[in-house]
Design a protein around this motif. Structure first.
Motif, PDB file in Angstrom:
ATOM      1  N   GLY A  92     -16.647 -67.417  41.887  1.00  0.00           N
ATOM      2  CA  GLY A  92     -16.713 -66.912  40.521  1.00  0.00           C
ATOM      3  C   GLY A  92     -17.341 -67.932  39.602  1.00  0.00           C
ATOM      4  N   PRO A  93     -17.447 -67.610  38.327  1.00  0.00           N
ATOM      5  CA  PRO A  93     -18.056 -68.535  37.363  1.00  0.00           C
ATOM      6  C   PRO A  93     -17.312 -69.867  37.315  1.00  0.00           C
ATOM      7  N   LYS A  94     -18.055 -70.935  37.084  1.00  0.00           N
ATOM      8  CA  LYS A  94     -17.430 -72.254  36.996  1.00  0.00           C
ATOM      9  C   LYS A  94     -16.409 -72.315  35.861  1.00  0.00           C
ATOM     10  N   THR A  95     -16.589 -71.461  34.862  1.00  0.00           N
ATOM     11  CA  THR A  95     -15.621 -71.409  33.756  1.00  0.00           C
ATOM     12  C   THR A  95     -14.356 -70.650  34.136  1.00  0.00           C
ATOM     13  N   ASP A  96     -14.422 -69.880  35.236  1.00  0.00           N
ATOM     14  CA  ASP A  96     -13.274 -69.127  35.760  1.00  0.00           C
ATOM     15  C   ASP A  96     -12.539 -68.359  34.655  1.00  0.00           C
ATOM     16  N   PRO A  97     -13.188 -67.388  34.022  1.00  0.00           N
ATOM     17  CA  PRO A  97     -12.583 -66.676  32.892  1.00  0.00           C
ATOM     18  C   PRO A  97     -11.287 -65.937  33.221  1.00  0.00           C
ATOM     19  N   ALA A  98     -11.121 -65.503  34.471  1.00  0.00           N
ATOM     20  CA  ALA A  98      -9.884 -64.798  34.848  1.00  0.00           C
ATOM     21  C   ALA A  98      -8.784 -65.754  35.294  1.00  0.00           C
ATOM     22  N   LYS A  99      -9.089 -67.051  35.311  1.00  0.00           N
ATOM     23  CA  LYS A  99      -8.098 -68.080  35.670  1.00  0.00           C
ATOM     24  C   LYS A  99      -7.468 -67.819  37.038  1.00  0.00           C
ATOM     25  N   VAL A 100      -8.316 -67.707  38.043  1.00  0.00           N
ATOM     26  CA  VAL A 100      -7.814 -67.379  39.379  1.00  0.00           C
ATOM     27  C   VAL A 100      -7.771 -68.583  40.322  1.00  0.00           C
ATOM     28  N   ALA A 101      -8.389 -69.682  39.962  1.00  0.00           N
ATOM     29  CA  ALA A 101      -8.450 -70.840  40.852  1.00  0.00           C
ATOM     30  C   ALA A 101      -7.065 -71.275  41.294  1.00  0.00           C
ATOM     31  N   GLY A 102      -6.917 -71.460  42.610  1.00  0.00           N
ATOM     32  CA  GLY A 102      -5.645 -71.924  43.149  1.00  0.00           C
ATOM     33  C   GLY A 102      -4.657 -70.830  43.485  1.00  0.00           C
ATOM     34  N   LYS A 103      -4.947 -69.604  43.112  1.00  0.00           N
ATOM     35  CA  LYS A 103      -4.042 -68.491  43.404  1.00  0.00           C
ATOM     36  C   LYS A 103      -4.268 -67.978  44.826  1.00  0.00           C
ATOM     37  N   SER A 104      -3.349 -67.168  45.321  1.00  0.00           N
ATOM     38  CA  SER A 104      -3.579 -66.467  46.582  1.00  0.00           C
ATOM     39  C   SER A 104      -4.646 -65.409  46.328  1.00  0.00           C
ATOM     40  N   THR A 105      -5.200 -64.855  47.400  1.00  0.00           N
ATOM     41  CA  THR A 105      -6.234 -63.837  47.236  1.00  0.00           C
ATOM     42  C   THR A 105      -5.711 -62.637  46.463  1.00  0.00           C
ATOM     43  N   ALA A 106      -4.510 -62.172  46.822  1.00  0.00           N
ATOM     44  CA  ALA A 106      -3.932 -61.001  46.152  1.00  0.00           C
ATOM     45  C   ALA A 106      -3.720 -61.268  44.666  1.00  0.00           C
ATOM     46  N   GLU A 107      -3.158 -62.425  44.324  1.00  0.00           N
ATOM     47  CA  GLU A 107      -2.907 -62.748  42.922  1.00  0.00           C
ATOM     48  C   GLU A 107      -4.217 -62.932  42.158  1.00  0.00           C
ATOM     49  N   ALA A 108      -5.228 -63.467  42.832  1.00  0.00           N
ATOM     50  CA  ALA A 108      -6.535 -63.655  42.195  1.00  0.00           C
ATOM     51  C   ALA A 108      -7.163 -62.306  41.851  1.00  0.00           C
ATOM     52  N   LEU A 109      -7.105 -61.367  42.775  1.00  0.00           N
ATOM     53  CA  LEU A 109      -7.672 -60.052  42.509  1.00  0.00           C
ATOM     54  C   LEU A 109      -6.924 -59.343  41.383  1.00  0.00           C
ATOM     55  N   LYS A 110      -5.618 -59.522  41.340  1.00  0.00           N
ATOM     56  CA  LYS A 110      -4.835 -58.931  40.252  1.00  0.00           C
ATOM     57  C   LYS A 110      -5.239 -59.533  38.909  1.00  0.00           C
ATOM     58  N   ILE A 127      -8.203 -60.846  38.175  1.00  0.00           N
ATOM     59  CA  ILE A 127      -9.541 -60.337  37.859  1.00  0.00           C
ATOM     60  C   ILE A 127      -9.442 -58.928  37.289  1.00  0.00           C
ATOM     61  N   TYR A 128      -8.598 -58.116  37.910  1.00  0.00           N
ATOM     62  CA  TYR A 128      -8.403 -56.728  37.467  1.00  0.00           C
ATOM     63  C   TYR A 128      -7.827 -56.699  36.053  1.00  0.00           C
ATOM     64  N   LYS A 129      -6.816 -57.500  35.818  1.00  0.00           N
ATOM     65  CA  LYS A 129      -6.164 -57.524  34.508  1.00  0.00           C
ATOM     66  C   LYS A 129      -7.117 -58.014  33.421  1.00  0.00           C
ATOM     67  N   ALA A 130      -7.949 -58.989  33.754  1.00  0.00           N
ATOM     68  CA  ALA A 130      -8.891 -59.543  32.775  1.00  0.00           C
ATOM     69  C   ALA A 130     -10.146 -58.685  32.638  1.00  0.00           C
ATOM     70  N   ALA A 131     -10.291 -57.695  33.522  1.00  0.00           N
ATOM     71  CA  ALA A 131     -11.502 -56.854  33.553  1.00  0.00           C
ATOM     72  C   ALA A 131     -12.754 -57.727  33.639  1.00  0.00           C
ATOM     73  N   ALA A 132     -12.630 -58.803  34.417  1.00  0.00           N
ATOM     74  CA  ALA A 132     -13.768 -59.703  34.603  1.00  0.00           C
ATOM     75  C   ALA A 132     -14.753 -59.076  35.583  1.00  0.00           C
ATOM     76  N   PRO A 133     -16.054 -59.241  35.386  1.00  0.00           N
ATOM     77  CA  PRO A 133     -17.030 -58.638  36.295  1.00  0.00           C
ATOM     78  C   PRO A 133     -16.783 -59.049  37.750  1.00  0.00           C
ATOM     79  N   PHE A 134     -16.794 -58.071  38.622  1.00  0.00           N
ATOM     80  CA  PHE A 134     -16.660 -58.309  40.056  1.00  0.00           C
ATOM     81  C   PHE A 134     -17.797 -57.570  40.744  1.00  0.00           C
ATOM     82  N   VAL A 135     -18.609 -58.298  41.501  1.00  0.00           N
ATOM     83  CA  VAL A 135     -19.756 -57.693  42.183  1.00  0.00           C
ATOM     84  C   VAL A 135     -19.424 -57.502  43.659  1.00  0.00           C
ATOM     85  N   SER A 136     -19.413 -56.256  44.081  1.00  0.00           N
ATOM     86  CA  SER A 136     -19.133 -55.900  45.475  1.00  0.00           C
ATOM     87  C   SER A 136     -20.436 -55.640  46.216  1.00  0.00           C
TER      88      SER A 136
END
Length: 273
Positions: free
Chosen positions: A110-128, A130-139
């Motif tokens: 993700g962006p170096k600024t990590d707007p959804a604050k996911v660094a260090g989280k588990s994968t599941a918590e990180a996706l949650k 991202i979803y909550k922050a409505a941060a762009p996710f490219v599939s």
């Protein structure tokens, strides 16, 4: 008589020189984009030709598309990385002799600024997050092995983002998806090998970084499968077996382990496990 014999010998020698060399046996493979994008196939292919006499040709697409190509009898062998889909493919009678050859892992970038604050989280918590922050996710959005893994991770997180405006379906390969994530200041799931290639190309200008890694859920297995000759009579099953045997051989497994990019190992051999 000696003169005649000498002339006959020279004539036969000239004929032998004039005859074209025997063409190498050709094997058609459908594979995933990561094996090509990382340079692994380019590294191994000349060695494979030299040691087996088999000319390997391939098309690099998402695993889902690779399996469809095989179902249509347009490939002899597969090198792919979506275990659940592979097992269903074999169980349906489309493939035989599935063997594990190597693995690496997926990483969430993700962006170096990590707007959804996911660094260090588990994968599941990180996706949650991202979803909550409505941060762009490219599939990737292409039914590739990476896309299938991503969908599985969203499902495990009890989330269905595909209709949310922040969720962007690229419908393209991994490098193109990462380029789009960089442009959109978004997050993406990628195999580590392609990430190393991408980050090496971008260098200091890369706006993305790894934000989640090391989770067991991010394990990424690669396997080889022969297309079933009972369903596809033109399958070169004997050559496909030589191909599979070569990939699981100790010498090839060592070469896979030795293959590096930017000084980093991309794939880890695990034949027979």
């Amino acid at each position: 008589m000696k003169a005649i014999g000498k002339m006959l010998f020279l004539a036969l020698a000239a004929t032998a020189i004039a005859l074209p060399a025997r063409a190498a046996d050709t094997l058609m493979m459908a594979t995933t984009t990561s094996t090509q994008d990382t340079g692994l196939l380019e590294y191994l292919n000349p060695i494979f030709l030299k040691e087996t006499g088999i000319e390997l040709k391939w098309v690099a697409v998402g695993t889902g598309k690779a399996l469809e190509i095989a179902k249509n009898c347009d490939a002899d062998v597969l090198l792919v990385h979506a275990p659940a889909s592979e097992k269903a493919f074999v169980e349906a009678g489309h493939g035989i002799d599935r063997r594990q050859v190597m693995y690496n892992d997926f990483v969430l970038v993700g962006p170096k600024t990590d707007p959804a604050k996911v660094a260090g989280k588990s994968t599941a918590e990180a996706l949650k997050a991202i979803y909550k922050a409505a941060a762009p996710f490219v599939s990737r959005g292409d039914q590739s092995g990476t896309h299938k893994a991503e969908l599985k991770l969203w499902k495990a997180s009890n989330l269905t983002p595909d209709k949310e405006p922040f969720y962007i379906s690229a419908g393209q390969g991994m490098i193109a998806t990462l380029n789009m994530a960089a442009e959109k200041n978004g997050y993406a799931l990628t195999d580590r090998g392609t990430w190393i290639k991408f980050s090496g190309q971008r260098g200091a200008a890369n706006p993305l970084k790894i934000v989640v890694e090391g989770d067991k859920a991010l394990y990424n297995q690669y396997s080889v499968i022969t297309v079933n000759p009972a369903q596809c009579p033109k399958t070169k099953a004997a050559l496909a077996k030589k191909f599979e045997d070569w990939w699981v051989a100790p010498a090839t497994q060592k070469r896979i382990a030795d293959f590096k990019l930017e000084g980093k190992q991309l794939f880890f051999p695990n034949a027979g496990k």
